[in-house]
Design a protein around this motif. Structure first.
Motif, short mmCIF file in Angstrom:
data_model
loop_
_atom_site.label_atom_id
_atom_site.label_comp_id
_atom_site.label_asym_id
_atom_site.label_seq_id
_atom_site.Cartn_x
_atom_site.Cartn_y
_atom_site.Cartn_z
N TRP A 170 -13.09 -104.04 -38.20
CA TRP A 170 -13.90 -103.17 -39.06
C TRP A 170 -14.37 -103.93 -40.29
O TRP A 170 -15.46 -103.70 -40.80
CB TRP A 170 -13.09 -101.95 -39.47
N ARG A 171 -13.53 -104.85 -40.77
CA ARG A 171 -13.94 -105.64 -41.93
C ARG A 171 -15.13 -106.53 -41.61
O ARG A 171 -15.92 -106.85 -42.49
CB ARG A 171 -12.77 -106.52 -42.40
N ASP A 172 -15.25 -106.94 -40.36
CA ASP A 172 -16.37 -107.79 -39.96
C ASP A 172 -17.61 -106.99 -39.62
O ASP A 172 -18.61 -107.57 -39.19
CB ASP A 172 -15.97 -108.66 -38.76
N ALA B 240 -9.16 -106.09 -38.88
CA ALA B 240 -10.09 -107.20 -39.08
C ALA B 240 -11.46 -106.93 -38.46
O ALA B 240 -12.49 -107.36 -38.98
CB ALA B 240 -9.50 -108.49 -38.51
N SER C 98 -8.07 -101.36 -43.34
CA SER C 98 -8.66 -101.39 -42.00
C SER C 98 -8.26 -102.66 -41.26
O SER C 98 -7.70 -103.60 -41.83
CB SER C 98 -10.19 -101.33 -42.11
N TYR D 70 -11.27 -100.83 -47.03
CA TYR D 70 -11.43 -102.20 -46.52
C TYR D 70 -10.07 -102.89 -46.37
O TYR D 70 -9.80 -103.56 -45.37
CB TYR D 70 -12.31 -102.99 -47.49
N ALA D 71 -9.19 -102.70 -47.36
CA ALA D 71 -7.89 -103.34 -47.30
C ALA D 71 -7.00 -102.72 -46.23
O ALA D 71 -6.11 -103.40 -45.70
CB ALA D 71 -7.20 -103.23 -48.66
N THR E 227 -2.33 -99.05 -50.39
CA THR E 227 -3.03 -100.15 -51.05
C THR E 227 -2.46 -100.32 -52.44
O THR E 227 -2.42 -99.37 -53.23
CB THR E 227 -4.54 -99.87 -51.14
N ARG F 72 -20.63 -104.43 -44.52
CA ARG F 72 -21.02 -105.52 -45.41
C ARG F 72 -22.34 -105.20 -46.10
O ARG F 72 -22.51 -105.42 -47.31
CB ARG F 72 -21.14 -106.83 -44.63
N ASP G 2 -10.06 -113.21 -48.32
CA ASP G 2 -11.15 -112.67 -47.52
C ASP G 2 -12.48 -113.22 -48.02
O ASP G 2 -12.77 -113.17 -49.22
CB ASP G 2 -11.14 -111.14 -47.58
N LEU H 44 -14.89 -110.38 -49.78
CA LEU H 44 -14.44 -109.96 -51.11
C LEU H 44 -14.47 -111.12 -52.09
O LEU H 44 -14.77 -110.93 -53.27
CB LEU H 44 -13.04 -109.38 -51.04
N LEU I 267 -5.98 -110.11 -51.03
CA LEU I 267 -7.09 -110.03 -50.09
C LEU I 267 -8.37 -110.60 -50.69
O LEU I 267 -9.15 -111.28 -49.99
CB LEU I 267 -7.32 -108.58 -49.67
#
Length: 807
Positions: free
Chosen positions: A491-493, A489, A487, A484-485, A272, A498, A284, A287, A280
């Motif tokens: 896992w980000r959702d 998509a 992972s 988060y960066a 990262t 969140r 995103d 973020l 991002l």
């Protein structure tokens, strides 16, 4: 119903009988006059420690959520705790012998004949609880751990011998064994922190890895830039989007160690970087909604800069010219210019990044909480899995204390320990409260049990507060952004992620202090002079001097001056270049080195600024310049008086210059006027203007030195008084202050930038030393100078040209 009431009353009566016997057992040693002093001493020592830990945890938690303990408090606690174990071991032995003598006198026999007395067991509990609390004092260092850890291991081993070789009853041994197991677990935990951190490329070896990475990154960037953009350069947010400074995950880049450092892979997609976070956060949705003010993005920039700054503290090669040039563009053409909106937003963003970087440095070298290791994985391992492992170990200890009989071990915990029985504590408290007013023995028992309860409460509070500090720390937030960066998509959702990150950000906004940069203010003419009569450490500990937020005007002025010096050249920018009558007051007055000269200039302009402020208050149009001049003047005077180790030159010479000025001020104002200024102002109606007149009179004889020789013959106070008179006259000629305040403000900005750069080890270690005390504004300026390549030669020298030629 009557039967139930009678049964309840009978139970309470029996419980009070047990409490009475416990009171007798606990206070019987007081009846022996030979042991009275030692018993009282034990209670007083532990009461003082318990009260200190309680106040420390409570008020530090209310005031700020921080991972650093004030060094002065840590020194006091460490000295007290270093004597605690030997003293309490002696008192434990006294109580043990007294109990054995009382048992022999009573003719007690049986298998429990050699069981410890209640008083000895209580002292042993105190020793175990204080050992668990000791971690509040110990810093977590990613360096050699052997010296401190060996000492602590010896203490834990000694406590284990007291527990397992002196207790006989299975239930009591099990309870004390659990406490000892917790002590041993904390020891192993701290050893693991330091050993893993020392060997990790993400922590202990990170500074060396970053040096190798930066060299390769700059070489690759130069080739790409030359190929695709041979005639232009980027700026603003675009420069930040392209920034490849490391944030987290760089340990995967190492291929092998080589003579010049480490050979690393060219593929940085797995790590990262600042650019990845910046890009991002713009694309995103989550973020973008959480970082509308760019606070999280700037936090990652601070973390990346902190990794670059570590080499200054660890005696590694400093940043190269190419690195400083690249970092300079990132900070001024990217961050400063990109956030500029005409109202100082760029300066605020720049100093916010540098302030967060200083906090990262302070917590890395001085933290008492393992925030440095913060990550989702460490959260799971340290606060979920480790407690489960410790719980299993405690169960094993309980079973072993019962010789393998599980049911017997569990039952004996309640039968051998009255306070562990259901309702035992509440009933005992009621019985003590009834007897405490009429029985001295009950009173002493209540005190001892209250101390024990307080230690337990502090221990629980400390564990909870450590977890809170960990969750809300900047380190954990950066690690979440890295996770988060890195992972996918899906896992980000995740709704759980969140929810978690929103709750953490909400808690940070409520619990973390947002005072920003602050600096102390001191004036040789108006501040409380008690601060000068006391030792510097005492004056700072008592908070006699006021601390104010660094005004936005100061940040803006310094940022503008540094940007012009770096990109437009520093020659000819002296604030007094167009005012020849002020040039002599900017010349150093000898004394064996440029550092002393700078200190003389600081004190001269500080006295003059105070006189100008009193005799010619700034007009509304000059308020911003006056704020810059007044606050920087008082802060620089504070550095001279209380932190000479942060200023250029020999610290001893700086102290001599200040002491000579202070002694002369005593002569000018007189003993009573110097030491009892508030009283004289009240009784004789003296005002600050009256004192300024007395100081000005000291410089009347030689207002404007015509030569360097005459200037050197004047004292610092005389030069300050003469300069103050000259500024007042100039303000009178210009009308309503004119541009005088602008000139004075510019001089102080130049002086602040002049004293900031440093590469010598003494001053660098001085900055490291003040970081856990809350840091200093000059440390932030020093870090900015390191990153941007500013040296004292770049900063404008205030010495007149003719003097420079002679030198």
């Amino acid at each position: 119903m009557r039967g139930d009431g009678a049964g309840s009353g009978s139970y309470e009566y029996l419980s009070c009988q047990k409490t009475t016997r416990m009171i007798w057992n606990l206070t019987s040693s007081y009846t022996d006059k030979s042991n009275e002093a030692s018993m009282v001493s034990a209670s007083l020592i532990v009461f003082a420690l318990a009260a200190l830990f309680f106040n420390l945890n409570l008020f530090s938690g209310i005031s700020d959520v921080g991972a650093i303990l004030d060094p002065k408090v840590r020194v006091i606690l460490s000295k007290a705790l270093s004597l605690f174990l030997p003293v309490m071991s002696y008192l434990f032995s006294e109580a043990k012998n007294a109990g054995a003598a009382a048992s022999a006198a009573g003719g007690s026999t049986g298998s429990l004949e050699l069981e410890l007395s209640l008083r000895a067991r209580l002292i042993l509990v105190w020793m175990l609880l204080v050992e668990l609390l000791r971690k509040k004092v110990e810093e977590i260092r990613m360096e050699a751990w052997h010296a401190g850890t060996v000492e602590r291991a010896g203490r834990v081993a000694w406590l284990g011998s007291l527990v397992f070789f002196n207790l006989r009853a299975a239930g009591r041994k099990a309870v004390f064994g659990i406490l000892w197991t917790l002590c041993a677990a904390k020891l192993v935990q701290r050893m693991t922190y330091t050993e893993v951190g020392k060997r990790s490329f993400a922590y202990g070896k990170n500074a060396k890895l970053v040096i190798s990475y930066m060299a390769q990154m700059l070489q690759n960037d130069a080739e790409v830039e030359l190929e695709h953009h041979p005639h232009g350069c980027h700026g603003g947010d675009e420069l930040l989007r392209r920034c490849k400074y490391l944030v987290m995950g760089e340990e995967v880049l190492v291929i092998e160690p080589i003579n010049s450092g480490y050979r690393i892979t060219g593929d940085i997609d797995a790590v990262t970087t600042v650019g990845k976070i910046w890009t991002l956060a713009e694309s995103d949705h989550l973020l973008a909604s959480l970082d509308m003010d760019h606070r999280l993005r700037r936090l990652c920039v601070s973390f990346a800069l902190f990794k670059l700054l570590r080499r200054s503290f660890e005696r590694l090669p400093l940043m190269t010219e190419a690195e400083t040039r690249h970092c300079r563009d990132l900070l001024f053409r990217g961050l400063y210019a990109g956030a500029g909106d005409g109202d100082g937003g760029g300066a605020e963003a720049l100093f916010e990044v540098m302030s967060d970087e200083a906090n990262f440095v302070a917590e890395y070298y001085h933290s008492v909480v393992p925030v440095v290791l913060a990550s989702p994985f460490f959260l799971l391992a340290n606060y979920v899995l480790l407690p489960l492992v410790v719980l299993v170990l405690c169960l094993v200890v309980v079973v072993l204390c019962g010789n393998g009989d599980v049911l017997f071990s569990l039952r004996s915990i309640e039968s051998d320990n009255y306070t562990m029985s259901s309702g035992g504590v509440a009933t005992m408290a009621r019985c003590l409260l009834r007897a405490v007013a009429t029985s001295p023995a009950a009173f002493f028992t209540a005190i001892d049990l209250s101390i024990t309860s307080l230690l337990f409460l502090v221990l629980v509070y400390e564990e909870v507060w450590e977890f809170v500090v960990f969750l809300l720390s900047n380190w954990f937030m950066v690690s979440l952004l890295h996770a988060y960066a890195s992972s996918n998509a899906r896992w980000r959702d995740s709704a759980a992620f969140r929810w978690a990150i929103r709750r953490i950000l909400w808690a940070r906004s409520k619990m973390l202090s947002h005072h920003g940069l602050r600096f102390k203010q001191f004036s040789v003419l108006s501040s409380c002079r008690l601060s000068l009569t006391l030792p510097a450490a005492v004056s700072l500990a008592l908070a006699i001097l006021p601390a104010v937020s660094v005004p936005c005007q100061v940040k803006q002025s310094i940022a503008e001056y540094m940007a012009k010096s770096l990109y437009d050249g520093g020659d000819g920018m002296s604030a007094v270049a167009e005012h020849p009558e002020l040039l002599p007051f900017c010349a150093s007055g000898g004394g064996g080195g440029g550092g002393v000269g700078v200190v003389e200039v600081i004190l001269t302009w500080h006295i003059a600024t105070a006189i100008l402020e009193e005799k010619c208050p700034p007009a509304a149009s000059q308020s911003d310049d006056a704020i810059v001049a007044r606050t920087l003047s008082r802060y620089m005077a504070y550095l001279v008086a209380f932190h000479p180790e942060l200023l250029p030159g020999n610290q001893d010479s700086t102290e001599l210059v200040f002491q000579a000025m202070n002694d002369e001020l005593k002569q000018v104002l007189g003993f009573w006027g110097y030491h009892l200024r508030p009283l004289l102002m009240l009784m004789l109606r003296r005002t600050r203007r009256f004192e300024c007149d007395m100081v000005v009179m000291a410089g009347v004889a030689e207002r404007r030195p015509a030569s360097k020789q005459q200037q050197q013959e004047m004292t610092v106070l005389q030069k300050g008084a003469a300069l103050g008179r000259a500024l007042v006259e100039k303000a009178g000629r210009d009308g309503a202050g004119g541009g005088v305040w602008k000139v004075v403000g510019d001089v102080w900005v130049e002086l602040a930038v002049e004293v900031a750069p440093a590469s010598d080890e003494e001053r660098v270690m001085g900055h490291r030393k003040v970081l856990p005390e809350g840091g200093e504004f000059v440390t932030v300026l020093w870090a900015l100078a390191v990153h941007t390549g500013i040296s004292r030669r770049l900063a404008v020298t205030l010495t007149p040209p003719d003097t420079m030629d002679r030198v």
